[in-house]
Design a protein around this motif. Structure first.
Motif, PDB file in Angstrom:
ATOM      1  N   ARG A 248       1.187  -1.162   0.143  1.00  0.00           N
ATOM      2  CA  ARG A 248       0.386  -0.149  -0.028  1.00  0.00           C
ATOM      3  C   ARG A 248       0.848   1.591   0.292  1.00  0.00           C
ATOM      4  NH1 ARG A 248      -4.578  -0.714   4.551  1.00  0.00           N
ATOM      5  NH2 ARG A 248      -5.165   1.113   3.482  1.00  0.00           N
ATOM      6  N   GLY A 249       1.925   1.313   0.992  1.00  0.00           N
ATOM      7  CA  GLY A 249       2.957   2.280   0.842  1.00  0.00           C
ATOM      8  C   GLY A 249       3.512   2.301  -0.935  1.00  0.00           C
ATOM      9  N   ALA A 250       3.650   1.501  -1.495  1.00  0.00           N
ATOM     10  CA  ALA A 250       4.622   1.510  -2.263  1.00  0.00           C
ATOM     11  C   ALA A 250       3.174   2.043  -3.803  1.00  0.00           C
ATOM     12  CB  ALA A 250       5.447  -0.084  -3.149  1.00  0.00           C
ATOM     13  N   PHE A 251       2.522   2.151  -3.843  1.00  0.00           N
ATOM     14  CA  PHE A 251       1.489   2.113  -4.742  1.00  0.00           C
ATOM     15  C   PHE A 251       1.484   3.079  -5.162  1.00  0.00           C
ATOM     16  CE2 PHE A 251      -3.101   2.707  -6.208  1.00  0.00           C
ATOM     17  CZ  PHE A 251      -3.068   1.566  -7.825  1.00  0.00           C
ATOM     18  N   PRO A 252       1.143   4.460  -4.896  1.00  0.00           N
ATOM     19  CA  PRO A 252       1.054   5.795  -5.607  1.00  0.00           C
ATOM     20  C   PRO A 252       2.289   5.880  -6.310  1.00  0.00           C
ATOM     21  CG  PRO A 252       1.264   5.644  -3.432  1.00  0.00           C
ATOM     22  CD  PRO A 252       1.331   4.372  -3.252  1.00  0.00           C
ATOM     23  N   TYR A 253       3.507   5.002  -5.595  1.00  0.00           N
ATOM     24  CA  TYR A 253       4.673   5.197  -6.958  1.00  0.00           C
ATOM     25  C   TYR A 253       4.864   4.215  -8.251  1.00  0.00           C
ATOM     26  CZ  TYR A 253       6.603   7.561  -2.974  1.00  0.00           C
ATOM     27  OH  TYR A 253       6.696   8.588  -1.653  1.00  0.00           O
ATOM     28  N   VAL A 254       3.906   3.647  -7.487  1.00  0.00           N
ATOM     29  CA  VAL A 254       3.299   2.586  -9.460  1.00  0.00           C
ATOM     30  C   VAL A 254       2.791   3.028 -10.591  1.00  0.00           C
ATOM     31  CG1 VAL A 254       1.699   0.131  -9.937  1.00  0.00           C
ATOM     32  CG2 VAL A 254       3.648  -0.060  -8.295  1.00  0.00           C
TER      33      VAL A 254
END
Length: 427
Positions: A393-399
């Motif tokens: 969930r923390g990495a999702f915006p960076y995807v």
């Protein structure tokens, strides 16, 4: 039908956990036995692929990274970034991205970048009240820059398989890599501004100057390697040797925490990593030779011509395919399976192999932070007590940010090709 059976068998082998080189080699052996009746042509093929001077860059860059990590360069690097911009809104996130960017240019490895920077950055960010989920995400995403910003191990592998210039690829990755770093930093500032909250106090100029002085040797490493290539002072292989010598001099003469045991450990680790890569290259050479025998790449080219796909349509299709593959396979497997098959079609469509290489690296970066097999997600989970769901969930915006960067580069190839071609690397 033949292509479907080949890929089904190869994918099933990889899913069993068998090493990549063994899966590629076994698949190639079966194809050659069926269609040629023997494997007599394998030795010459493997020798031709391994008898290349550019392969010396792999152990040398790995050794350089091992020395710089063992000398604890990363500690000074993150301290400098944090001291310099930690006081601005979102500054901790920006400092982490900055540290990842510089360390990526030293290590050439996404996993090593996420592990090394994350070990220092995540506790610091949480200590200053940075949201845990965002701290996990920015390190996971920042670590992926190790694939794109040179020197990059996957870039070297792609260069060997495609025969694109590794020097041109290294230079082509700089602008897109810095662009992605700026996008990540901008997101950190915007999200922190919307979130509000307290900021750490300004460190003061004396402390900033001291931090810069302490980290100057780490900051000089990328210019030593890439500056020499850009100025034509030395080739990529010579740059790797220069980088290794530089790393040793810094570790022994400046940090003075590097002894004979450390030298042995770095050399041994570099040897193990390099031999693993060379075995994979040998397996890929066998696989590429086998699919050429059955004219599979030619079949793909003919199919694309029949469908009427232009260069952009073909690239969109390939990028979508690699994005899906990245959810299940590691970067090296994707490069070595897809490149030999797609290469003739890209040449027929006159697609720039350097531009495609950078697009491929960004897509492989996405693979590092997309489940279920995102390596950086597991690295971050391993160095913290966070659950995998929280890291994802923390990495999702960076995807989403990286997908934006991928589309931007698709629309503007000059972002990748301008620097290498202005430096004199031919098309």
């Amino acid at each position: 039908m033949t292509a479907f059976l080949i890929f089904t068998g190869l994918i099933l082998l990889l899913l069993t956990g068998i090493p990549i080189f063994a899966a590629l080699g076994l698949t190639a052996t079966v194809i050659l036995l069926i269609f040629e009746g023997g494997i007599g042509s394998v030795a010459d093929t493997v020798y031709a692929h391994l008898n290349k001077p550019i392969l010396t860059t792999i152990p040398l860059f790995v050794f350089m990274a091992q020395v710089m990590m063992r000398a604890k360069v990363i500690d000074d690097l993150y301290e400098m970034a944090h001291t310099l911009i930690g006081h601005i809104r979102g500054g901790l996130g920006v400092a982490t991205v900055m540290a990842c960017t510089i360390f990526a240019a030293i290590s050439g490895s996404s996993v090593a970048t996420a592990l090394s920077v994350g070990s220092s950055a995540i506790p610091q960010m949480q200590r200053y009240g940075y949201p845990r989920r965002q701290a996990l995400g920015v390190v996971a995403a920042g670590g992926t820059l190790g694939i794109l910003i040179p020197p990059s191990g996957p870039m070297i592998l792609y260069s060997i398989v495609s025969e694109a210039s590794v020097g041109a690829l290294f230079l082509a990755g700089i602008v897109p890599g810095l662009l992605l770093a700026l996008i990540f930093a901008g997101y950190s500032i915007v999200s922190a501004t919307l979130r509000g909250g307290d900021r750490p106090a300004f460190a003061g100029m004396p402390k900033i100057l001291r931090a810069i002085r302490n980290s100057i040797w780490a900051l000089m490493a990328p210019p030593v390697v890439m500056g020499g290539i850009y100025l034509g002072i030395f080739t990529a292989a010579e740059a790797a040797a220069a980088g290794s010598v530089y790393a040793l001099l810094v570790a022994v003469l400046v940090y003075r925490n590097f002894g004979l045991k450390d030298l042995w450990d770095c050399a041994y680790s570099s040897m193990r990593t390099s031999m693993m890569v060379f075995m994979i290259i040998a397996g890929a050479a066998m696989f590429g030779h086998a699919i050429t025998i059955i004219r599979l790449p030619v079949g793909v080219t003919e199919m694309v011509a029949e469908i009427g796909l232009g260069p952009l349509g073909f690239m969109l299709m390939v990028m979508a395919m690699i994005f899906v593959m990245g959810m299940f396979f590691e970067s090296i497997a994707i490069i070595l399976i897809t490149t030999p098959i797609l290469l003739p079609t890209m040449n027929a469509l006159e697609i720039d192999l350097v531009w495609y290489g950078v697009l491929l690296m960004i897509n492989l970066e996405l693979a590092m932070i997309t489940p279920p097999v995102g390596m950086n997600l597991f690295v971050i989970k391993g160095i913290t007590d966070a659950s995998l769901t929280e890291v994802v969930r923390g990495a999702f915006p960076y995807v989403l940010l990286m997908l934006f960067g991928l589309v931007l580069l698709l629309m503007m190839p000059g972002l990748a090709t301008w620097l290498p071609y202005s430096a004199g690397f031919g098309r």
